[in-house]
Design an enzyme around this catalytic site. Structure first.
Site, mmCIF file in Angstrom:
data_model
loop_
_atom_site.group_PDB
_atom_site.id
_atom_site.type_symbol
_atom_site.label_atom_id
_atom_site.label_comp_id
_atom_site.label_asym_id
_atom_site.label_seq_id
_atom_site.Cartn_x
_atom_site.Cartn_y
_atom_site.Cartn_z
ATOM 1 N N ARG A 130 1.437 -5.566 2.619
ATOM 2 C CA ARG A 130 1.247 -6.992 2.922
ATOM 3 C C ARG A 130 0.150 -7.161 3.971
ATOM 4 O O ARG A 130 0.022 -6.342 4.869
ATOM 5 C CB ARG A 130 2.545 -7.593 3.449
ATOM 6 N N ASN A 156 6.221 -1.268 -2.096
ATOM 7 C CA ASN A 156 6.891 -2.573 -2.271
ATOM 8 C C ASN A 156 6.371 -3.356 -3.473
ATOM 9 O O ASN A 156 5.231 -3.155 -3.868
ATOM 10 C CB ASN A 156 6.669 -3.413 -1.005
ATOM 11 N N HIS A 211 15.591 -4.841 -0.604
ATOM 12 C CA HIS A 211 14.733 -4.719 0.576
ATOM 13 C C HIS A 211 13.802 -5.933 0.633
ATOM 14 O O HIS A 211 12.597 -5.852 0.535
ATOM 15 C CB HIS A 211 13.920 -3.426 0.464
ATOM 16 N N ASP A 251 -4.447 10.860 -3.192
ATOM 17 C CA ASP A 251 -4.897 9.475 -2.997
ATOM 18 C C ASP A 251 -6.176 9.289 -3.788
ATOM 19 O O ASP A 251 -7.063 10.144 -3.745
ATOM 20 C CB ASP A 251 -5.121 9.180 -1.502
ATOM 21 N N ARG A 256 7.094 -9.515 -0.054
ATOM 22 C CA ARG A 256 6.963 -8.211 -0.725
ATOM 23 C C ARG A 256 6.861 -8.410 -2.236
ATOM 24 O O ARG A 256 6.122 -7.718 -2.920
ATOM 25 C CB ARG A 256 8.179 -7.332 -0.410
HETATM 26 N N1 APR Z 1 -2.598 6.970 -6.651
HETATM 27 C C1 APR Z 1 -2.572 7.450 -5.373
HETATM 28 N N2 APR Z 1 -2.816 6.692 -4.303
HETATM 29 C C2 APR Z 1 -3.119 5.407 -4.495
HETATM 30 C C3 APR Z 1 -3.168 4.832 -5.782
HETATM 31 C C4 APR Z 1 -2.896 5.676 -6.892
HETATM 32 N N3 APR Z 1 -2.932 5.213 -8.162
HETATM 33 N N4 APR Z 1 -3.479 3.522 -5.650
HETATM 34 C C5 APR Z 1 -3.604 3.280 -4.348
HETATM 35 N N5 APR Z 1 -3.376 4.421 -3.633
HETATM 36 C C6 APR Z 1 -3.463 4.621 -2.196
HETATM 37 C C7 APR Z 1 -4.546 3.805 -1.513
HETATM 38 O O1 APR Z 1 -5.824 4.369 -1.729
HETATM 39 C C8 APR Z 1 -4.112 3.829 -0.067
HETATM 40 O O2 APR Z 1 -4.751 4.842 0.689
HETATM 41 O O3 APR Z 1 -2.270 4.199 -1.538
HETATM 42 C C9 APR Z 1 -2.592 4.092 -0.150
HETATM 43 C C10 APR Z 1 -1.736 3.005 0.486
HETATM 44 O O4 APR Z 1 -1.969 3.054 1.844
HETATM 45 P P1 APR Z 1 -2.025 1.738 2.768
HETATM 46 O O5 APR Z 1 -2.910 0.730 2.117
HETATM 47 O O6 APR Z 1 -2.352 2.165 4.145
HETATM 48 O O7 APR Z 1 -0.531 1.164 2.688
HETATM 49 P P2 APR Z 1 0.767 1.648 3.511
HETATM 50 O O8 APR Z 1 0.885 0.854 4.745
HETATM 51 O O9 APR Z 1 0.798 3.120 3.591
HETATM 52 O O10 APR Z 1 1.923 1.117 2.530
HETATM 53 C C11 APR Z 1 2.077 1.626 1.209
HETATM 54 O O11 APR Z 1 4.418 1.054 1.119
HETATM 55 O O12 APR Z 1 5.727 -0.192 2.636
HETATM 56 C C12 APR Z 1 5.001 -0.213 1.437
HETATM 57 O O13 APR Z 1 4.268 -2.508 1.292
HETATM 58 C C13 APR Z 1 3.834 -1.176 1.505
HETATM 59 O O14 APR Z 1 3.405 -1.127 -0.854
HETATM 60 C C14 APR Z 1 2.953 -0.653 0.402
HETATM 61 C C15 APR Z 1 3.165 0.871 0.469
#
Ligand code: APR
Length: 317
Positions: free
Chosen positions: A84, A127, A182, A34, A95
């Protein structure tokens, strides 16, 4: 036991994936990437690693900002992307409206996979699902039978849950299939919905089923609205693990996945949700479902929606 599973994106979904893999003892090694500062992934993994004695699992859990920790992964789950959330005016994006921002992230993810684990099976959750997995496929070079989107397991689980509640029977008695993209155009297939092998209409009235199918199509949005910020995360995470287990244990289990179609269901070169046999080679076969004229029509609408979003993807290099 799997040797190594990589998770990209350690937010809500990625976090559940990591702890659930440890809980199940599914892999010997888990690597979480991450980009969030200062060392979000390392912190998240240290938390889970310190719980391994409580779980009673010898799993190495390592997190980093750098993609090189993905080296040697047998499986990768992609959750990197913005979910979202409620806008300041109180409305919620679809989405598809996440596309522009998540596409940039996806290109980054694809480069990481290509460099460090080009032979891994890839399950993508970010998404808009069908468009992101399409981009990931194009940019990562992963073979079509080894890359798939996680949507159908979740969408059909939602359909099953609503039917079970209405029929007042165990969720274990329900079989249900949801096809297509989806998005809000997904197609719950009533003719394939069974309770203990019997037609669902024996237990639930047609009008209640229509309501359930509408609720299924909007089920992701329902959770988003209730949460206020972010989207569902437990159900998508465990759905992705169901796909991994089918492949890792060569179950040849029929599971709905967003698969790269090459003529099946009249679709070419797009990822669309269809039932597939998942086994040691990944997607081993696409299963045809006999559809009613109404279901055929609705599936076409859903496929066209996926086509439209993927055309947007193709406009950006
Ligand atoms: N490389 C790695 N991680 C990344 C990057 C990247 N380039 N860009 C963003 N992230 C990380 C963010 O730092 C964050 O911790 O991706 C994570 C996404 O986590 P959340 O914001 O909690 O989102 P989440 O609910 O896990 O959903 C992720 O899945 O269902 C879909 O719509 C949802 O697109 C979203 C994805």
């Amino acid at each position: 036991m799997i040797n190594k599973i990589g998770i990209i994106g350690g937010g809500n979904i990625g976090g559940v994936c990591v702890s659930e893999i440890v809980n199940r003892g599914l892999a010997r090694n888990v690597a979480l990437v991450d980009v969030k500062e200062p060392e979000f992934a390392a912190g998240k993994c240290l938390d889970v690693a310190e719980a391994t004695p409580v779980y009673g699992r010898d799993v190495n859990v390592v997190g980093s900002k750098n993609y090189d920790i993905l080296e040697g992964c047998d499986f990768v789950i992609n959750t990197a992307g913005v979910p979202r959330a409620m806008r300041p005016d109180g409305t919620f994006p679809s989405r598809e409206e996440l596309l522009a921002i998540n596409l940039k992230i996806t290109d980054f993810v694809a480069a990481g996979i290509k460099k460090y684990c080009p032979d891994a099976f890839v399950i993508s959750i970010a998404n808009p699902l069908d468009a992101i997995v399409y981009r990931l496929f194009k940019k990562s070079g992963i073979k079509p039978h080894k890359i798939m989107g996680m949507a159908g397991v979740l969408d059909s689980a939602r359909y099953k849950y609503f039917v079970a509640k209405e029929a007042n029977v165990s969720v274990e008695n329900i079989e249900a299939v949801v096809l297509g993209g989806h998005g809000d155009t997904m197609v719950p297939i009533r003719s394939a919905c069974r309770i203990y092998g019997l037609p669902v209409e024996q237990f639930v009235t047609k009008s209640k089923l229509a309501k359930i199918e509408k609720r299924t199509r909007g089920a992701g949005g329902e959770v988003v609205k209730l949460l206020g910020s972010g989207s569902a995360f437990v159900s998508p995470a465990v759905s992705a693990l169901e796909m991994i287990e089918a492949i890792a244990f060569d179950k040849r289990k029929i599971i709905p996945v967003a698969a790269y179609l090459q003529g099946e269901y009249g679709v070419k070169k797009l990822f669309v949700g269809v039932p597939a046999i998942l086994g040691k080679n990944g997607i081993e076969e696409i299963i045809k479902v006999k559809l009613s004229p109404e279901e055929k029509k609705n599936l076409k609408v859903s496929i066209n929606a996926v086509k439209k979003t993927c055309a947007e993807v193709d406009k950006t290099k």
